[in-house]
Design an enzyme around this catalytic site. Structure first.
Site, PDB file in Angstrom:
ATOM      1  CB  SER A 270      -0.920  -0.176   1.155  1.00 38.69           C
ATOM      2  OG  SER A 270      -2.139   0.776   0.990  1.00 38.69           O
ATOM      3  CG  HIS A 411      -5.659  -2.510   0.038  1.00 39.25           C
ATOM      4  ND1 HIS A 411      -4.832  -2.075  -0.969  1.00 39.25           N
ATOM      5  CD2 HIS A 411      -5.356  -1.628   1.186  1.00 39.25           C
ATOM      6  CE1 HIS A 411      -3.849  -1.235  -0.708  1.00 39.25           C
ATOM      7  NE2 HIS A 411      -4.181  -1.002   0.685  1.00 39.25           N
TER       8      HIS A 411
HETATM    9  C1  GTR Z   1      -5.603   4.687   1.512  1.00 36.92           C
HETATM   10  C2  GTR Z   1      -4.873   5.199   0.038  1.00 36.92           C
HETATM   11  C3  GTR Z   1      -4.173   4.328  -0.595  1.00 36.92           C
HETATM   12  C4  GTR Z   1      -3.069   3.387   0.105  1.00 36.92           C
HETATM   13  C5  GTR Z   1      -3.789   3.119   1.529  1.00 36.92           C
HETATM   14  C6  GTR Z   1      -2.851   2.483   2.422  1.00 36.92           C
HETATM   15  O1  GTR Z   1      -6.471   5.118   2.102  1.00 36.92           O
HETATM   16  O2  GTR Z   1      -5.823   5.872  -0.428  1.00 36.92           O
HETATM   17  O3  GTR Z   1      -3.140   5.099  -1.531  1.00 36.92           O
HETATM   18  O4  GTR Z   1      -1.862   3.728   0.356  1.00 36.92           O
HETATM   19  O5  GTR Z   1      -4.294   4.073   2.177  1.00 36.92           O
HETATM   20  O6  GTR Z   1      -1.517   2.584   2.494  1.00 36.92           O
HETATM   21  O7  GTR Z   1      -3.330   1.852   3.322  1.00 36.92           O
END
Ligand code: GTR
Length: 430
Positions: A270, A411
């Protein structure tokens, strides 16, 4: 009144869950429809600023690579400072850990120019039975080194912690309950059994992850004339600072005979996947770079504006990228680069990009396309990239020097992801 109270509590629990899991929902009001992706044309990594074509590997290595790196520093991530001159390492002795399945080592990197409060605390697990230097995975964690394993011997962090993480982080301080909370994402035993070391660091040791973090993190101390009241358009960003920290860990690994510092894979998930990509691009000592669900500002192509956009990321996380990057809000096509050129900066070193099917916010297809469009640079070196024209189906890893997979699910980082990284590392680092 009572109902309202309950609603507030529910909302708070949801927010906490969101922060703890790093789970990214698919916020409304953004495009998730492939037919609505704007028409775009990508800048050509093989045409230099003077308009001349890059025809061979030496043209890339001796000329174009530096141009592309400079464009990313100027327009996206900001400029990294020079390496620190005075650094010392404090090593605790090796200890057998995890019921004999690991040797655990903890090292403090002291950035002596910066004084107290800027230590980088490194946790290293080594396979116990292998003599001599081993290849390693290096990555940041989100919740402190103690969060990656229930191992009671891991030193608790004292740096900034996100209070919203909830249980284990009450009052913004990590406590004993946080041990092993992220263990699911770090299959330590599996990595060691495959003959790799795992090197782990808490990203908050470098800089707190919020808009004001730079005023007290490493960026407040290094390479600044004005000491903290504003940022110049290409001053380094939080992602740049975190990636710089990874290079400092690699400096240490170069002094440690247990790890083969020429075979270090830098990994991140992420926002930390955006960080690992920028680390691999900026520091050519990293032998392999892995992006897990890095999305916007990571592996995904900006120009597709699918899911998270440049405008949205710069608004929600104004500290992640340089000030100049904000001038591309809703104006991606004006960027002199796109993220396929970030992937190309790894060439000829191998790079792996992973996506998740339900992580549409991170634009899985855009992540794949970055890998694909970096291919021509690898070809200059006689190497092959993703080796397919179309994004593969789930659970069908592809690629030669540029690896790619998309898996089912959200995710996250799963054992499936790690199995692919280990297989890819076996191919390239052995
Ligand atoms: C989210 C963000 C992403 C990603 C994520 C993370 O809110 O929009 O770009 O990086 O966080 O790092 O958990």
């Amino acid at each position: 009144m009572e109902m309202n109270g309950k609603r507030v509590i529910c909302l708070m629990i949801f927010i906490q869950l969101f922060m703890v899991t790093g789970m990214t929902a698919q916020p409304a009001g953004f495009n998730y429809d492939e037919s609505k992706v704007p028409e775009y044309s990508l800048p050509d990594p093989l045409v230099s600023l003077d308009g001349k074509g890059i025809m061979d590997a030496s043209g890339w290595t001796n000329h174009r690579r530096a141009e592309v790196l400079e464009l990313f520093q100027t327009h996206v991530y900001g400029r990294r400072p020079a390496d620190p001159k005075r650094v010392s390492y404090v090593e605790a002795s090796n200890v057998i850990a995890l019921q004999g399945k690991a040797v655990r080592k903890q090292v403090t990197i002291r950035l002596d120019e910066l004084g107290d409060g800027f230590d980088i605390n490194v946790l290293i697990y080594l396979p116990p039975t292998i003599k001599g230097p081993v290849p390693a995975f290096l990555g940041y964690n989100f919740g402190g080194n103690q969060s990656i394993h229930a191992d009671p011997g891991i030193i608790m962090p004292t740096s900034w912690m996100r209070e919203e993480r909830g249980v284990g982080y009450e009052g913004g301080i990590a406590n004993e309950k946080s041990r092993g909370l992220s263990a699911r994402r770090w299959p330590v035993e599996m990595i060691l059994e495959r003959g790799y070391a795992l090197v782990n660091v808490y990203y908050g040791d470098i800089e707190a992850d919020h808009a004001e973090g730079w005023k007290s993190g490493v960026r407040s101390q290094i390479n600044r004339d004005d000491q903290g009241d504003h940022l110049e358009p290409d001053d380094w960003s939080a992602i740049s600072a975190w990636s710089w920290g990874l290079s400092r860990v690699l400096d240490y690994l170069e002094t440690d005979s247990a790890v083969d510092a020429t075979k270090v894979a830098v990994f991140g998930h992420s926002r930390l996947g955006k960080t690992s990509l920028w680390a691999g691009a900026s520091d050519e000592r990293f032998a392999l770079t892995i992006s897990n669900d890095s999305g916007c500002g990571g592996a995904a192509l900006n120009r597709r504006a699918f899911g998270e956009t440049v405008q949205r990321i710069n608004t929600n996380f104004p500290h992640w990228f340089s000030e100049r990057f904000k001038t591309y809000n809703d104006n991606e096509s004006a960027l002199p680069v796109d993220q396929h050129m970030l992937i190309a900066l790894m060439a000829p070193r191998p790079v792996y990009i992973a996506s998740a099917e339900e992580d549409q916010w991170a634009d899985p297809k855009g992540e794949f396309l970055s890998g694909k469009h970096a291919g021509p640079v690898y070809e200059l070196f006689g190497l092959k990239g993703v080796e397919v024209d179309k994004q593969p189906s789930i659970h069908e890893p592809v690629g030669s020097s540029i690896g790619y997979h998309i898996r089912a699910g959200k995710h996250d980082v799963t054992d499936y992801d790690w199995e692919q990284y280990l297989n890819f590392a076996d191919k390239h680092l052995r």
